[in-house]
Design an enzyme around this catalytic site. Structure first.
Site, PDB file in Angstrom:
ATOM      1  N   PRO A   1     -11.267  -9.073   4.487  1.00  0.00           N
ATOM      2  CA  PRO A   1     -11.662  -7.660   4.549  1.00  0.00           C
ATOM      3  C   PRO A   1     -12.172  -7.181   3.198  1.00  0.00           C
ATOM      4  O   PRO A   1     -11.500  -7.330   2.184  1.00  0.00           O
ATOM      5  CB  PRO A   1     -10.355  -6.948   4.936  1.00  0.00           C
ATOM      6  CG  PRO A   1      -9.266  -7.882   4.515  1.00  0.00           C
ATOM      7  CD  PRO A   1      -9.811  -9.257   4.656  1.00  0.00           C
TER       8      PRO A   1
ATOM      9  N   TYR B   1      -1.048   0.239  -1.043  1.00  0.00           N
ATOM     10  CA  TYR B   1      -1.292   1.361  -0.150  1.00  0.00           C
ATOM     11  C   TYR B   1       0.002   1.704   0.602  1.00  0.00           C
ATOM     12  O   TYR B   1       1.081   1.208   0.270  1.00  0.00           O
ATOM     13  CB  TYR B   1      -2.468   1.062   0.777  1.00  0.00           C
ATOM     14  CG  TYR B   1      -3.751   0.847   0.019  1.00  0.00           C
ATOM     15  CD1 TYR B   1      -4.213   1.805  -0.884  1.00  0.00           C
ATOM     16  CD2 TYR B   1      -4.499  -0.319   0.148  1.00  0.00           C
ATOM     17  CE1 TYR B   1      -5.385   1.615  -1.614  1.00  0.00           C
ATOM     18  CE2 TYR B   1      -5.667  -0.515  -0.574  1.00  0.00           C
ATOM     19  CZ  TYR B   1      -6.098   0.447  -1.450  1.00  0.00           C
ATOM     20  OH  TYR B   1      -7.253   0.261  -2.168  1.00  0.00           O
TER      21      TYR B   1
ATOM     22  N   ARG C   1      -1.634  -8.147   6.800  1.00  0.00           N
ATOM     23  CA  ARG C   1      -1.957  -8.635   5.457  1.00  0.00           C
ATOM     24  C   ARG C   1      -0.925  -8.114   4.476  1.00  0.00           C
ATOM     25  O   ARG C   1      -0.624  -6.924   4.450  1.00  0.00           O
ATOM     26  CB  ARG C   1      -3.354  -8.192   5.026  1.00  0.00           C
ATOM     27  CG  ARG C   1      -3.864  -8.994   3.827  1.00  0.00           C
ATOM     28  CD  ARG C   1      -5.245  -8.603   3.391  1.00  0.00           C
ATOM     29  NE  ARG C   1      -5.944  -9.732   2.786  1.00  0.00           N
ATOM     30  CZ  ARG C   1      -6.885  -9.627   1.863  1.00  0.00           C
ATOM     31  NH1 ARG C   1      -7.252  -8.429   1.415  1.00  0.00           N
ATOM     32  NH2 ARG C   1      -7.487 -10.693   1.387  1.00  0.00           N
TER      33      ARG C   1
ATOM     34  N   GLY D   1      -9.144 -15.855  -4.462  1.00  0.00           N
ATOM     35  CA  GLY D   1      -9.885 -16.649  -5.430  1.00  0.00           C
ATOM     36  C   GLY D   1     -10.131 -18.085  -5.037  1.00  0.00           C
ATOM     37  O   GLY D   1     -10.400 -18.935  -5.901  1.00  0.00           O
TER      38      GLY D   1
END
Length: 305
Positions: A23, A121, A168, A238
């Site tokens: 995302p 978040y 996630r 990464g």
């Protein structure tokens, strides 16, 4: 061992490639409504049987923290997503919509939903002991801090079914100044707790972070979470082609999510398959509002390669 063209059973979904579109917030949903140019953007990155996870999508008008990010709380927004999902389906892809609420950062014909429980978040703010200072049943102990996240999972599962739900997590990250004093314990607790719901997948951000081309290794590993979680396990953070192949060959993960290099290489699975050179991404165009520049104008490999 190739990353692509390896079938993984994901409940009722079946991904025929180990390469997942992570995302990626692009800030091109003007007025929080998904736009027609997103059809091409997602179609470009679709391979048959491939999993695409949409950019973070707000669940209410208070959920948004950044300009022109998409929402899914109005009929207009829902209708705007439909041709995007249809475009992915036309090319044989699997599309999950990542839902989020940014919390203190505030300023279904879908195949499934990914719950955004990462990056500092709202859900992550409950999980992390360095920002959760509540004294009620949602704060203090590890069990209490994880309660809200698991209640959200339960609510979404009850609404659409466990086989269409992923989550996630980023237990090792400290985005938005939201670290945890014992991320290993947090990650392992969540991996075990999620098993009771039978959700489709758990998507976890690696402890290592990559910034400006530099890799920062840590002593942490996602192996305990991977071993504990009974569903499909997705890793991100990464990864390159070699790292992804190694993660799959060592059974460290079932699928590998790629962000920035998938952004700049819409045909990334094919490039990985033949070990072709990659386009370099331009960080300056990640969040510009243009519907083409830095969005759908990255070149594909020639068809004769």
């Amino acid at each position: 061992m190739r990353v692509v063209q390896l079938e993984v059973s994901c409940g009722r979904q079946s991904s025929k490639t180990r390469v997942v579109l992570a995302p990626l917030t692009r800030q091109r949903s003007y007025g929080n409504v998904p736009q027609p140019h997103a059809i091409l953007y997602y179609q470009q990155r679709t391979t048959k049987g491939g999993l695409l996870i949409a950019e973070a999508t707000g669940v209410s008008d208070t959920a948004e923290g950044y300009k022109d990010t998409p929402g899914i709380w109005t009929n207009e927004q829902v209708e705007a997503w439909k041709p995007i999902v249809h475009g992915v389906h036309e090319k044989g892809g699997i599309f999950f919509c990542q839902i989020w609420h940014v919390g203190r950062v505030s300023n279904s014909r879908f195949d499934g939903v990914e719950i955004h429980g990462a990056y500092g978040y709202l859900i992550d703010q409950f999980l992390k002991d360095q920002v959760n200072d509540r004294t009620d049943k949602y704060g203090g102990s590890l069990e209490n801090r994880c309660r809200f996240a698991l209640e959200v999972v339960q609510a979404v599962v009850d609404e659409i079914g466990a086989d269409k739900v992923g989550i996630r997590l980023s237990p090792f990250a400290s985005y938005s100044e939201a670290p945890d004093s014992n991320p290993e314990a947090l990650g392992l607790y969540m991996a075990n707790a999620l098993n009771k719901f039978g959700i489709l997948y758990c998507h976890v951000v690696e402890p290592r972070m990559v910034k400006l081309g530099e890799k920062f290794e840590t002593p942490y590993s996602l192996r305990p979470m991977r071993d504990a979680f009974k569903g499909t396990f997705i890793v991100a953070g990464g990864y390159n082609r070699e790292d992804g192949n190694n993660a799959i060959s060592t059974n460290y993960a079932d699928l590998v999510a790629y962000g920035r290099i998938f952004l700049s290489n819409p045909d990334l699975p094919r490039r990985f398959e033949i070990d072709a050179p990659l386009n370099k991404y331009n960080r300056d165009t990640f969040y510009v509002p243009d519907p083409v520049i830095g969005y759908t104008d990255y070149p594909f490999l020639p068809t004769d390669v």
